[in-house]
Design a protein around this motif. Structure first.
Motif, mmCIF file in Angstrom:
data_model
loop_
_atom_site.group_PDB
_atom_site.id
_atom_site.type_symbol
_atom_site.label_atom_id
_atom_site.label_comp_id
_atom_site.label_asym_id
_atom_site.label_seq_id
_atom_site.Cartn_x
_atom_site.Cartn_y
_atom_site.Cartn_z
ATOM 1 N N ALA A 175 0.865 -1.190 0.000
ATOM 2 C CA ALA A 175 0.000 0.000 0.000
ATOM 3 C C ALA A 175 0.892 1.227 0.000
ATOM 4 O O ALA A 175 0.573 2.239 0.629
ATOM 5 N N ASP A 176 2.011 1.124 -0.721
ATOM 6 C CA ASP A 176 3.034 2.177 -0.679
ATOM 7 C C ASP A 176 2.976 3.124 -1.865
ATOM 8 O O ASP A 176 3.976 3.732 -2.247
ATOM 9 N N GLY A 177 1.799 3.284 -2.453
ATOM 10 C CA GLY A 177 1.548 4.386 -3.371
ATOM 11 C C GLY A 177 2.083 4.195 -4.776
ATOM 12 O O GLY A 177 2.624 3.154 -5.146
ATOM 13 N N PHE A 188 5.948 -6.376 -10.814
ATOM 14 C CA PHE A 188 4.739 -5.760 -11.364
ATOM 15 C C PHE A 188 5.087 -4.435 -12.046
ATOM 16 O O PHE A 188 5.850 -3.627 -11.495
ATOM 17 N N VAL A 189 4.501 -4.200 -13.207
ATOM 18 C CA VAL A 189 4.688 -2.949 -13.940
ATOM 19 C C VAL A 189 3.313 -2.368 -14.237
ATOM 20 O O VAL A 189 2.496 -3.016 -14.898
ATOM 21 N N PRO A 190 3.010 -1.136 -13.760
ATOM 22 C CA PRO A 190 1.686 -0.565 -14.004
ATOM 23 C C PRO A 190 1.497 -0.168 -15.460
ATOM 24 O O PRO A 190 2.454 0.181 -16.153
ATOM 25 N N HIS A 288 -2.889 1.551 -13.741
ATOM 26 C CA HIS A 288 -3.395 0.393 -13.009
ATOM 27 C C HIS A 288 -2.552 -0.829 -13.322
ATOM 28 O O HIS A 288 -1.923 -0.916 -14.385
ATOM 29 N N LEU A 289 -2.520 -1.746 -12.386
ATOM 30 C CA LEU A 289 -1.888 -3.032 -12.612
ATOM 31 C C LEU A 289 -2.891 -3.971 -13.278
ATOM 32 O O LEU A 289 -4.067 -4.005 -12.895
ATOM 33 N N GLU A 290 -2.421 -4.732 -14.245
ATOM 34 C CA GLU A 290 -3.273 -5.768 -14.840
ATOM 35 C C GLU A 290 -3.490 -6.908 -13.850
ATOM 36 O O GLU A 290 -4.523 -7.571 -13.864
ATOM 37 N N ARG A 291 -2.507 -7.117 -12.982
ATOM 38 C CA ARG A 291 -2.596 -8.153 -11.951
ATOM 39 C C ARG A 291 -2.122 -7.554 -10.640
ATOM 40 O O ARG A 291 -1.027 -7.005 -10.566
ATOM 41 N N TRP A 292 -2.935 -7.643 -9.599
ATOM 42 C CA TRP A 292 -2.639 -7.012 -8.325
ATOM 43 C C TRP A 292 -1.925 -7.942 -7.352
ATOM 44 O O TRP A 292 -1.564 -7.506 -6.252
ATOM 45 N N ASP A 302 -3.051 3.190 -4.356
ATOM 46 C CA ASP A 302 -2.296 3.714 -5.492
ATOM 47 C C ASP A 302 -1.230 2.751 -5.990
ATOM 48 O O ASP A 302 -0.753 2.893 -7.122
ATOM 49 N N SER A 303 -0.822 1.800 -5.171
ATOM 50 C CA SER A 303 0.124 0.783 -5.656
ATOM 51 C C SER A 303 -0.505 -0.044 -6.771
ATOM 52 O O SER A 303 0.194 -0.502 -7.675
ATOM 53 N N ALA A 304 -1.813 -0.236 -6.683
ATOM 54 C CA ALA A 304 -2.529 -1.024 -7.686
ATOM 55 C C ALA A 304 -3.144 -0.154 -8.760
ATOM 56 O O ALA A 304 -3.312 -0.592 -9.903
ATOM 57 N N HIS A 305 -3.490 1.091 -8.405
ATOM 58 C CA HIS A 305 -4.202 1.958 -9.358
ATOM 59 C C HIS A 305 -4.042 3.415 -8.940
ATOM 60 O O HIS A 305 -4.659 3.868 -7.997
ATOM 61 N N ALA A 306 -3.220 4.146 -9.623
ATOM 62 C CA ALA A 306 -3.063 5.574 -9.329
ATOM 63 C C ALA A 306 -4.247 6.332 -9.917
ATOM 64 O O ALA A 306 -4.550 6.204 -11.103
#
Length: 433
Positions: A175-177, A188-190, A288-292, A302-306
């Motif tokens: 949850a580090d933004g 992971f690459v957003p 957003h990440l395609e895979r969280w 925001d780590s998963a979806h800014a």
């Protein structure tokens, strides 16, 4: 919960152990830490800064979050903190005031927005979480990588003022933004969405004259935001992406004149901007990440979806992620610990939260496209033409009917499950830390 005296890791680092490690002490991380600790789950939250005092962070608490605080029995205590309440959101477009949002249409007691500095909100939640023996927050502790055992994430490497630290956990939550350290370390690459705007943030004193509550001023393609922080305005100007150097090259006087021309009620106070150091650049991102998730790891907030600043929903969507995560995992965490959480459970959280996130991001991007359209003329004439008045008479009622729910609650507001609400209450004799 094992502390610094738990011995050394394989690399000589000190070791901390918990069932759940949450990386990031923002709204998503602190809310998740609170919910899990309330449920009796052993949780450690890592926050890389020594305190929460950061300016220009989202400070909008929407009705959906007020409702969650009400479920937890925290609402009234929260509202005793210094804050501003706004029941309506107006926009002034080329001199025409538009009453766009009236949260009274939501009904019930949570029919307003709350503006509160994020550091006060986070301090409040952390203080309440610390009443539970199973909660611990490590301030000034930055995650530096992940611990990977055979493809499963088993915690993170970190560093604090005393040196390296290994945090071992059955489940790790990033949850580090948007600047996440855990996300790239886990591979992971957003996916970035093209955004054509940035925001310049600054503070302005309030004029002596009493102003009507107004969130946005628009004039001839210029946009100025004003957020009421009781004793001053947190203000912002929207600019084309990457143009801050051009704005600075034109000079502070030109900047002040543009602010005054766009938001005329601020004319008497724009002169307080005397140095570019008072103006901070917020680089707007939507991604957003395609895979969280992967085994042992989940990304939220925001780590998963800014999210963009449009509608100010970023804090609230992050909190919704935290609630959905706690709801989905509390039974497993209580009975089997973090290691018992399956990848299928983490995938189910993404399936629940990704659709409302993508819908809101699509709406934000549509707003951006309208704002950043090159060569676009004024949104309204001064005064509006007969055709524009007719369009407003149709558009504004439709907006008033939809916007309070869309902005105030979101596309899929979460509620706290009975399993979490039935959790034990704080003990008066929790151990010293």
């Amino acid at each position: 919960m094992s502390g610094d005296g738990a011995g050394g890791g394989g690399n000589g680092a000190r070791v901390v152990r918990a069932e759940v490690c949450v990386v990031g002490g923002g709204p998503a991380g602190v809310m998740l830490g609170y919910l899990l600790a309330r449920a009796g789950v052993e949780v450690v939250v890592l926050e890389k800064h020594a305190d929460f005092f950061r300016d220009f962070r989202g400070d909008t608490i929407h009705p959906s979050t007020l409702a969650l605080l009400g479920q937890l029995g925290l609402r009234e205590e929260f509202l005793e903190l210094p804050h501003s309440e706004v029941g309506k959101l107006d926009a002034v477009v080329n001199g025409t005031r538009i009453h766009a949002v009236d949260f009274a249409r939501l009904g019930g007691e949570d029919d307003f927005l709350t503006f509160m500095p994020q550091w006060d909100f986070l301090s409040f939640l952390t203080r309440k979480a610390s009443e539970f023996a199973s909660f611990r927050i490590l301030m000034g502790t930055a995650a530096t990588g992940v611990l990977d055992e055979g493809g499963r994430i088993t915690g993170v490497t970190a560093e604090d003022a005393d040196g390296p630290l290994d945090v071992h956990a059955g489940l790790t939550v990033a949850a580090d933004g948007r600047g996440s350290t855990v996300r790239p370390a886990a591979g992971f690459v957003p996916r970035e969405s093209g955004v054509g705007i940035d925001v310049l943030w600054f503070s302005l004193p309030k004029p002596r004259a009493t102003l009507k509550p107004t969130l946005l001023y628009v004039a001839d393609g210029s946009f100025v935001l004003t957020i009421d922080r009781r004793d001053h305005f947190q203000a912002g100007q929207i600019i084309p992406k990457g143009r801050f150097d051009e704005v600075k090259a034109a000079g502070l006087e030109a900047f002040r004149q543009n602010l005054a021309a766009t938001a005329k009620p601020l004319t008497s106070v724009v002169g307080t901007l005397t140095d570019w150091d008072q103006v901070k650049l917020l680089s707007v991102q939507v991604s957003h990440l395609e895979r969280w998730h992967r085994p042992g790891l989940l990304c939220i907030g925001d780590s998963a979806h800014a999210m963009s600043p449009a509608f100010g929903v970023g804090v609230n969507y992050a909190i919704q992620d935290a609630v959905a995560t706690a709801n989905a995992l509390v039974t497993t965490l209580r009975s089997g610990g973090g290691a018992a959480v399956t990848d299928a459970q983490l995938a189910a959280i993404q399936r629940r939260r990704l659709p409302p996130v993508r819908l809101m991001q699509a709406l934000q991007l549509r707003v951006h496209a309208t704002i950043a359209k090159p060569g676009a003329g004024p949104l309204l004439a001064t005064p509006p033409t007969a055709l524009q008045r007719a369009a407003l008479s149709l558009l504004v009622p439709a907006l008033q009917a939809v916007a309070p729910r869309l902005i105030g609650r979101g596309f899929r507001p979460e509620t706290i499950s009975p399993a979490l609400l039935a959790a034990p209450q704080p003990s008066a004799d929790y151990p010293e830390r």
